[in-house]
Write an enzyme that holds these catalytic residues in place. Structure first.
Site, PDB file in Angstrom:
ATOM      1  N   ASN A   1      35.708  21.598   6.110  1.00 26.46           N
ATOM      2  CA  ASN A   1      36.359  20.667   7.040  1.00 26.46           C
ATOM      3  C   ASN A   1      37.807  20.404   6.642  1.00 26.46           C
ATOM      4  O   ASN A   1      38.670  20.185   7.494  1.00 26.46           O
ATOM      5  CB  ASN A   1      35.581  19.347   7.066  1.00 26.46           C
ATOM      6  CG  ASN A   1      34.167  19.522   7.603  1.00 26.46           C
ATOM      7  OD1 ASN A   1      33.892  20.471   8.333  1.00 26.46           O
ATOM      8  ND2 ASN A   1      33.269  18.621   7.239  1.00 26.46           N
TER       9      ASN A   1
ATOM     10  N   ASN B   1      37.232  26.852  10.508  1.00 26.82           N
ATOM     11  CA  ASN B   1      35.957  26.376   9.981  1.00 26.82           C
ATOM     12  C   ASN B   1      35.242  25.495  10.996  1.00 26.82           C
ATOM     13  O   ASN B   1      35.846  24.555  11.540  1.00 26.82           O
ATOM     14  CB  ASN B   1      36.203  25.539   8.714  1.00 26.82           C
ATOM     15  CG  ASN B   1      34.914  24.956   8.145  1.00 26.82           C
ATOM     16  OD1 ASN B   1      34.091  25.684   7.615  1.00 26.82           O
ATOM     17  ND2 ASN B   1      34.723  23.647   8.277  1.00 26.82           N
ATOM     18  N   GLU B   2      33.988  25.808  11.267  1.00 22.32           N
ATOM     19  CA  GLU B   2      33.106  24.959  12.104  1.00 22.32           C
ATOM     20  C   GLU B   2      33.839  24.369  13.306  1.00 22.32           C
ATOM     21  O   GLU B   2      33.780  23.168  13.557  1.00 22.32           O
ATOM     22  CB  GLU B   2      32.475  23.854  11.248  1.00 22.32           C
ATOM     23  CG  GLU B   2      31.549  24.411  10.184  1.00 22.32           C
ATOM     24  CD  GLU B   2      30.704  23.378   9.456  1.00 22.32           C
ATOM     25  OE1 GLU B   2      30.956  22.159   9.597  1.00 22.32           O
ATOM     26  OE2 GLU B   2      29.758  23.801   8.751  1.00 22.32           O
TER      27      GLU B   2
ATOM     28  N   GLU C   1      28.289  29.266   4.288  1.00 16.28           N
ATOM     29  CA  GLU C   1      27.895  27.978   3.705  1.00 16.28           C
ATOM     30  C   GLU C   1      26.380  27.896   3.768  1.00 16.28           C
ATOM     31  O   GLU C   1      25.807  27.901   4.872  1.00 16.28           O
ATOM     32  CB  GLU C   1      28.510  26.794   4.463  1.00 16.28           C
ATOM     33  CG  GLU C   1      29.997  26.632   4.238  1.00 16.28           C
ATOM     34  CD  GLU C   1      30.563  25.342   4.831  1.00 16.28           C
ATOM     35  OE1 GLU C   1      29.847  24.316   4.880  1.00 16.28           O
ATOM     36  OE2 GLU C   1      31.726  25.372   5.256  1.00 16.28           O
TER      37      GLU C   1
END
Ligand code: AHR
Length: 498
Positions: A72, A172-173, A293
């Protein structure tokens, strides 16, 4: 006692393992960097302030690449804050983890640390607040030899040689509303495509990872993955998967122990989605997976804002967690044909196998051991055994086989290594291992991780309370070996077929 049978054929090869399956992850999060890998003034610190005790433990895990700097964190990170003279680096609010980032460590120092750890960097670019141009500049800074603005800046900052970073994550995400500048699948696909083009123009030798779903519970899963890949299929080499398992959200212990069943389904769905897009694009290219992850993580947290390197996500792993972890790592091995990169999230302090005390020691958490064993003995040809074993019914995942296993064969040395989880809570399991296609087998060792107390854990007072021990070797009769796996146990069995 329950019974299981496992037929192991040396020609049933799933795939050779890619060494990058044993990767990990360091994020600017909590104490992962500051007082994790880096602590100037610590008795074990080297001339750059890196903790040698931590480096020693990282080397025990033989981690070939480490994802960095997030997570994050990366979606709000200006990478230029972390280069150049230390005194001039700004302190910033890290909005992802609501802490203060001092920027003492940036890409140059991290690349140095990776070299010291006998590892490599897997870099993530900021596709939240960052632009495709910023991403291209970072690739130029890291990988271009010299003679341009960004590469000469790196040289002036003390790194004459390029870092040569091969694998890059495109954000990311980005499917998660918690992400800084979260995007819809279409918007992410368009932005990531332009970033990918620029990054590859700067360095055509890099490999790119597209952001897949943050987890299989997202309402947008697996549509997110389909749409993103429809934009990016030709430009990327991998799609990412993230998944954490824990006892929470109505997940019982039965479910938790069967987490590997859920991980298998997640992987299979992403493979199916990638292959659907391949067919739709009439493509000949096979897209691989980067499970960048994965771990056990269920620590509830409340913490004050705006501290520097606060103790966050410092999950203390129990023996039960190590069992679940073992089941998950077997799933990764069993998909070695498509998963070429996997990153244990994370490596030090924040949801990690290595735990440090500021100014004090560094210890191995319970999950350290299954990872170390698989990293050391799980490289080679992963075989697909035929397994007959009982199952139990879990609420969340349906049928869970009581035996989870992965088998790795090394044709040169003749070693056949097995990783076995008995996740039955009530009964031992007698397993008959049928090596019918091997000329002969001899047991070399049986390492057992087993405790009476599921909550047993390691801490600074008793750092070696939970660790594997040698157990009785299997009985061998011809090509059949028989072993008893105690209930709730993680086992590594090593054989030689020479
Ligand atoms: O690993 C901890 C966090 O989990 C990462 O920052 C994020 O990508 C994921 O949600």
């Amino acid at each position: 006692m329950k019974k299981a049978k496992c037929i192991i054929e040396k020609d049933y090869v799933i795939s050779e393992t890619d060494p990058r399956l044993f990767g990990s992850f360091i994020e600017h999060l909590g104490r992962a960097v500051y007082s994790g890998i880096y602590e100037p003034g610590h008795p074990s610190a080297d001339e750059q302030g890196f903790r040698r005790d931590v480096l020693g433990l990282v080397k025990e895990l033989a981690v070939p690449l480490v994802r960095y700097p997030g997570g994050n964190f990366v979606s709000g990170y200006q990478w230029t804050d972390g280069i150049g003279p230390l005194a001039e680096r700004p302190k910033r609010l890290d909005l992802a983890w609501r802490s203060i980032e001092t920027n003492e460590i940036g890409i140059d120092e991290f690349a140095d640390w990776c070299k010291k750890a006998d590892s490599g960097v897997m870099a993530a670019v900021n596709l939240g607040t960052g632009t495709p141009a910023d991403a291209g500049n970072l690739v130029e800074y890291c990988n271009h030899p010299g003679g341009t603005y960004w590469s000469d800046l790196r040289r002036r900052n003390g790194h004459a040689q390029p870092h040569g970073i091969k694998v890059w994550c495109l954000g990311n995400e980005m499917d998660g509303p918690w992400q800084i500048c979260h995007l819809s699948a279409d918007d992410y696909g368009k932005k990531a495509l332009e970033a990918a083009k620029i990054m590859r123009w700067v360095d055509p030798g890099i490999e790119l990872v597209a952001c897949g779903s943050s987890n299989a519970r997202m309402a947008t899963f697996p549509e997110w993955d389909r749409i993103v890949l429809e934009h990016l299929y030709d430009q990327v080499d991998y799609i990412s998967l993230h998944s954490y398992y824990g006892i929470r959200d109505a997940i019982t212990r039965d479910d938790f122990l069967g987490s590997f069943v859920d991980m298998d389904r997640f992987i299979q769905t992403i493979i199916a989605t990638a292959d659907y897009v391949k067919a739709k694009n009439r493509s000949h290219k096979r897209l691989n997976l980067s499970f960048d992850e994965w771990n056990v993580w269920y620590l509830p947290e409340e913490y004050p804002d705006w501290e520097t390197a606060p103790p966050r996500l410092e999950q203390i792993y129990t023996f039960l967690d190590a069992l679940v972890f073992g089941g998950l790592i077997c799933s990764l091995l069993n998909h070695a044909d498509r998963i070429k990169i996997a990153c244990l999230a994370q490596l030090v302090n924040a949801i990690a196998p290595i735990y440090t005390k500021r100014g004090g020691p560094a210890i191995r958490q319970t999950i350290f051991y299954p990872f170390q064993q698989v990293s050391q003995f799980g490289r080679g040809q992963v075989l697909r055994p035929l397994i007959h074993c009982p199952a139990y019914e879990s609420q969340a995942y349906g049928d869970v086989p009581v035996l989870q296993t992965a088998v790795v064969f090394n044709p040169e040395s003749g070693a056949v290594n097995l990783f076995l989880l008995n996740c039955d809570q009530h009964e031992d399991l007698e397993v008959q291992l049928d090596f019918r296609s091997f000329p002969a087998v001899r047991p070399v060792e049986h390492r057992l991780l087993q405790e009476d107390e599921l909550a047993a854990a390691n801490d600074f007072e008793a750092p070696e309370r939970v660790k594997p021990r040698q157990a009785a070797l299997p009985r061998v009769d011809g090509n059949i070996a028989t072993v008893v796996l105690p209930k709730l146990s993680w086992n590594m069995l090593r054989f030689t077929s020479r």
